[in-house]
Design an enzyme around this catalytic site. Structure first.
Site, PDB file in Angstrom:
ATOM      1  N   ARG A 148       0.863  -1.171   0.000  1.00 30.16           N
ATOM      2  CA  ARG A 148       0.000   0.000   0.000  1.00 30.16           C
ATOM      3  C   ARG A 148       0.903   1.225   0.000  1.00 30.16           C
ATOM      4  NH1 ARG A 148      -2.322  -3.473   3.875  1.00 30.16           N
ATOM      5  NH2 ARG A 148      -4.443  -4.157   3.334  1.00 30.16           N
ATOM      6  N   LYS A 175      -2.901  -2.693   7.688  1.00 31.59           N
ATOM      7  CA  LYS A 175      -4.145  -2.265   8.314  1.00 31.59           C
ATOM      8  C   LYS A 175      -4.444  -3.110   9.546  1.00 31.59           C
ATOM      9  CE  LYS A 175      -6.568  -0.242   4.366  1.00 31.59           C
ATOM     10  NZ  LYS A 175      -7.802  -0.281   3.553  1.00 31.59           N
ATOM     11  N   HIS A 178      -1.802   3.316  -6.415  1.00 36.81           N
ATOM     12  CA  HIS A 178      -2.698   2.165  -6.238  1.00 36.81           C
ATOM     13  C   HIS A 178      -2.814   1.347  -7.522  1.00 36.81           C
ATOM     14  CE1 HIS A 178      -5.220   0.201  -3.339  1.00 36.81           C
ATOM     15  NE2 HIS A 178      -6.204   0.101  -4.192  1.00 36.81           N
ATOM     16  N   ARG A 201      -0.080  -1.078  -7.557  1.00 40.59           N
ATOM     17  CA  ARG A 201      -0.395  -2.192  -6.644  1.00 40.59           C
ATOM     18  C   ARG A 201      -1.319  -3.179  -7.347  1.00 40.59           C
ATOM     19  NH1 ARG A 201      -1.318  -3.819  -1.071  1.00 40.59           N
ATOM     20  NH2 ARG A 201      -3.540  -4.025  -0.576  1.00 40.59           N
ATOM     21  N   HIS A 225      -4.641  -8.417   2.469  1.00 39.88           N
ATOM     22  CA  HIS A 225      -6.099  -8.386   2.594  1.00 39.88           C
ATOM     23  C   HIS A 225      -6.536  -9.344   3.694  1.00 39.88           C
ATOM     24  CE1 HIS A 225      -6.626  -7.011  -1.873  1.00 39.88           C
ATOM     25  NE2 HIS A 225      -6.328  -6.016  -1.065  1.00 39.88           N
ATOM     26  N   TYR A 262      -9.883  -9.314  -8.522  1.00 39.75           N
ATOM     27  CA  TYR A 262      -8.939  -9.701  -9.575  1.00 39.75           C
ATOM     28  C   TYR A 262      -9.344 -10.983 -10.284  1.00 39.75           C
ATOM     29  CZ  TYR A 262      -6.029  -6.308  -7.162  1.00 39.75           C
ATOM     30  OH  TYR A 262      -5.553  -5.161  -6.590  1.00 39.75           O
TER      31      TYR A 262
END
Length: 291
Positions: free
Chosen positions: A144, A168, A235, A238, A261, A270
């Site tokens: 990120r 995160k 992004h 990424r 994730h 994806y």
């Protein structure tokens, strides 16, 4: 609660604060106490967002914030029920992430390398090496942008072939490093003055490079590589990292881990890449397909 119990990042907290302020203003204008709100109130608020020009995706994010707020009130005993529970979210069209082709990424990296080769002054050499390092790292790791710009200085001198990144929610993950990315970090570090804590130091509030500054430099490099400004961002690189891995045979679960994730459903944007790959496999490998 979001900060202390869930370890939400500063950007996440800021987004929740903005959304919640907007919801509370709506309730105040309607003369409704948050603890007394009903499902009809929440529905009316979400319906009010469309005439104000918010997209379905933004309205869905607002509803997520409102749900979190009312769940908190209910769990802490401030309200007798959660009025957001029966409220359905706005329908969102499935949008595929913007992705650069492998050739476009190669062209972007070629521009960055050419700038390093052409740089003459000490300042230009440092700037060129920094951009090349950022691009090599981002495309090699899929970090990120918030993780990339806040990498510690020690990342460039590690003997390991991976980075330990805190993403995160404070979750740590291992991110493999390519030899090219490691070399780019070493070259960049050789032109970083001082002994500060950051790999990409800058004169900013945080002390390191900002997302906005990197995005601006990336768009300039993209334009030199013939990539439209609206098609490139940190992004997007990424996304390119993830899509190119899947296209070359990587497992979706592995890509999920690399991207950090928490839920596989986030990575499933994806699957269009997998669909194309699987169709190609059937076309090329099925014994009954002689065409």
């Amino acid at each position: 609660m979001l900060a202390a119990e869930r370890g939400a990042a500063a950007n996440t907290l800021a987004a929740y604060r903005r959304d919640l302020d907007d919801y509370l203003r709506y309730l105040s204008d309607a003369g409704i106490d948050p603890a007394e709100a009903e499902a009809a109130t929440v529905r009316a608020y979400i319906a009010d967002l469309e005439p104000r020009g918010l997209k379905a995706s933004s309205a869905a994010r607002r509803l997520s914030c409102v749900r979190g707020f009312h769940k908190f009130l209910y769990a802490e005993g401030y309200s007798e029920a959660d009025p957001s529970a029966p409220v359905a979210g706005p329908r969102r069209a499935q949008t595929l992430p913007k992705v650069l082709s492998i050739a476009e990424v190669d062209g972007l990296l070629a521009v960055a390398r050419a700038r390093v080769a052409a740089a003459e002054s000490r300042i230009d050499v440092a700037k060129a090496n920094k951009l090349l390092c950022l691009l090599e790292l981002l495309y090699a790791t899929g970090l990120r942008v918030s993780e990339l710009i806040a990498l510690p200085r020690s990342a460039a001198s590690t003997r390991e072939r991976f980075l330990v990144v805190k993403g995160k929610g404070g979750r740590e993950r291992l991110v493999p490093l390519t030899d090219v990315a490691r070399e780019a970090m070493r070259e960049h570090l050789a032109h970083v003055p001082g002994e500060g804590p950051w790999l990409f130091p800058a004169d900013s509030e945080s002390g390191h490079l900002t997302r906005q500054a990197f995005a601006r430099d990336l768009k300039v490099a993209g334009a030199a590589a013939g990539i439209r400004e609206d098609r490139i961002s940190p992004h997007v690189l990424r996304h390119a990292f993830a899509s190119h891995l899947l296209r070359n045979g990587a497992d979706l679960r592995i890509v999920q881990e690399l991207l950090g994730h928490a839920d596989i459903s986030t990575t499933q944007i994806y699957t269009h890449v997998l669909d194309d790959r699987l169709k190609g496999m059937v076309r090329d490998l099925h014994p009954l397909n002689d065409g």
